[in-house]
Design a protein around this motif. Sequence first.
Motif, PDB file in Angstrom:
ATOM      1  N   GLU A   1     -21.127  -6.570 -18.562  1.00  0.00           N
ATOM      2  CA  GLU A   1     -21.766  -7.373 -17.515  1.00  0.00           C
ATOM      3  C   GLU A   1     -20.769  -7.589 -16.394  1.00  0.00           C
ATOM      4  O   GLU A   1     -19.649  -8.044 -16.619  1.00  0.00           O
TER       5      GLU A   1
ATOM      6  N   SER B   1     -28.088 -15.300  -9.045  1.00  0.00           N
ATOM      7  CA  SER B   1     -29.350 -15.978  -8.746  1.00  0.00           C
ATOM      8  C   SER B   1     -29.343 -16.222  -7.248  1.00  0.00           C
ATOM      9  O   SER B   1     -28.385 -15.864  -6.552  1.00  0.00           O
TER      10      SER B   1
ATOM     11  N   ASP C   1     -25.522 -11.829  -5.533  1.00  0.00           N
ATOM     12  CA  ASP C   1     -25.034 -10.453  -5.528  1.00  0.00           C
ATOM     13  C   ASP C   1     -24.873  -9.924  -4.109  1.00  0.00           C
ATOM     14  O   ASP C   1     -23.907  -9.209  -3.810  1.00  0.00           O
TER      15      ASP C   1
ATOM     16  N   ARG D   1     -33.021 -15.002 -10.911  1.00  0.00           N
ATOM     17  CA  ARG D   1     -31.892 -14.716 -11.800  1.00  0.00           C
ATOM     18  C   ARG D   1     -31.905 -13.258 -12.249  1.00  0.00           C
ATOM     19  O   ARG D   1     -32.948 -12.698 -12.589  1.00  0.00           O
ATOM     20  N   CYS D   2     -30.736 -12.657 -12.250  1.00  0.00           N
ATOM     21  CA  CYS D   2     -30.578 -11.279 -12.697  1.00  0.00           C
ATOM     22  C   CYS D   2     -29.110 -11.052 -13.033  1.00  0.00           C
ATOM     23  O   CYS D   2     -28.272 -11.939 -12.862  1.00  0.00           O
ATOM     24  N   ARG D   3     -28.822  -9.848 -13.518  1.00  0.00           N
ATOM     25  CA  ARG D   3     -27.444  -9.492 -13.835  1.00  0.00           C
ATOM     26  C   ARG D   3     -27.091  -8.160 -13.185  1.00  0.00           C
ATOM     27  O   ARG D   3     -27.932  -7.271 -13.083  1.00  0.00           O
TER      28      ARG D   3
ATOM     29  N   ILE E   1     -28.531  -3.677 -10.788  1.00  0.00           N
ATOM     30  CA  ILE E   1     -29.187  -4.953 -11.081  1.00  0.00           C
ATOM     31  C   ILE E   1     -30.197  -4.777 -12.200  1.00  0.00           C
ATOM     32  O   ILE E   1     -30.947  -3.799 -12.232  1.00  0.00           O
ATOM     33  N   THR E   2     -30.238  -5.738 -13.118  1.00  0.00           N
ATOM     34  CA  THR E   2     -31.284  -5.765 -14.127  1.00  0.00           C
ATOM     35  C   THR E   2     -31.719  -7.199 -14.366  1.00  0.00           C
ATOM     36  O   THR E   2     -30.904  -8.123 -14.317  1.00  0.00           O
ATOM     37  N   SER E   3     -33.003  -7.381 -14.595  1.00  0.00           N
ATOM     38  CA  SER E   3     -33.525  -8.712 -14.937  1.00  0.00           C
ATOM     39  C   SER E   3     -33.871  -8.777 -16.415  1.00  0.00           C
ATOM     40  O   SER E   3     -33.458  -9.686 -17.130  1.00  0.00           O
ATOM     41  N   THR E   4     -34.622  -7.803 -16.885  1.00  0.00           N
ATOM     42  CA  THR E   4     -35.059  -7.797 -18.288  1.00  0.00           C
ATOM     43  C   THR E   4     -34.431  -6.670 -19.092  1.00  0.00           C
ATOM     44  O   THR E   4     -34.482  -6.686 -20.322  1.00  0.00           O
TER      45      THR E   4
ATOM     46  N   GLU F   1     -23.297 -12.298 -12.960  1.00  0.00           N
ATOM     47  CA  GLU F   1     -24.561 -13.022 -13.085  1.00  0.00           C
ATOM     48  C   GLU F   1     -24.961 -13.508 -11.705  1.00  0.00           C
ATOM     49  O   GLU F   1     -24.138 -14.069 -10.985  1.00  0.00           O
TER      50      GLU F   1
END
Length: 282
Positions: free
Chosen positions: A174, A179, A70, A90-92, A157-160, A177
């Motif tokens: 989204e 990492s 990112d 890893r995140c989105r 950004i979000t992971s969970t 993606e």
Amino acid sequence: MRIAVPNKGRLHDPSMELLEHAGLHVVDGADRKLYANTVDPEVTLLFARASDIPEYVSDGAADVGITGLDQVREADPDNVSDLLDLEFGRCRLVLAAPEDGDITDVGDLAGKTVATEFPHIAERYFADTGVDPDIVEVSGATELTPHVDMADAIIDITSTGTTLQVNRLAIVDEVLESSVYLFGRDDVLDDPKVEQVVMALRSVLSADGKRYLMMNAPEDRLDEIRDVMPGLGGPTVMDIAGGDKVAVHTVVDERDVFETINEVKELGASGILVTEIERLVD
């Protein structure tokens, strides 16, 4: 050669651990320093903010860098290339809006306002979707902006997804993606030292979740043993002097070890040994 590494935060420790496992041990400490030497006299570590690392590599302060994809996509330097997905962090990056609002599709944002810490990624995303909202750059607490009338939606950004849920935000789309990646400046990609670093890091990643399995096996049941061993490219078989058994070595996924041991034991294997693998060079 200089490798730019995050100086703190959630990416620092995993990056340093990966470099250590790859054999690039720090020899003079890294705490509160801008630079650190490694056991390879040709390789130095340069510590910088994760968001600054793409610029450091692009401008020549470092040759390769380790940071989130990112951050690389946000900086968007035109003279660097992705070298290796390091498979952590890893995140989105997602587009999100108030869960009780009327924005449920990207198209709903025409003429609206979107807050983000990633304005360049947001601009490219909306250009691709054909929607033209007003993009507002913020430096933190992005998820609060819809609730204080600063924005109608966010790209963050979000992971969970937990933070979004806590702030009553729903994911609309989204965007990216991400990492952690190793990337390098284009004019050094053919440098033998860069290739060595890539190979060393890849060997650590390849060994993750693998185990080295060794045993003595009856030679007359070797074909059966081969059939139950899920090795990489088949097992290596070596004669044992003065006996009717052979030594069998192979690499297996950790999740297959339990079942494989039971099966080869039933086929007469003995002296079974399982060890961890630090690096696996293809």
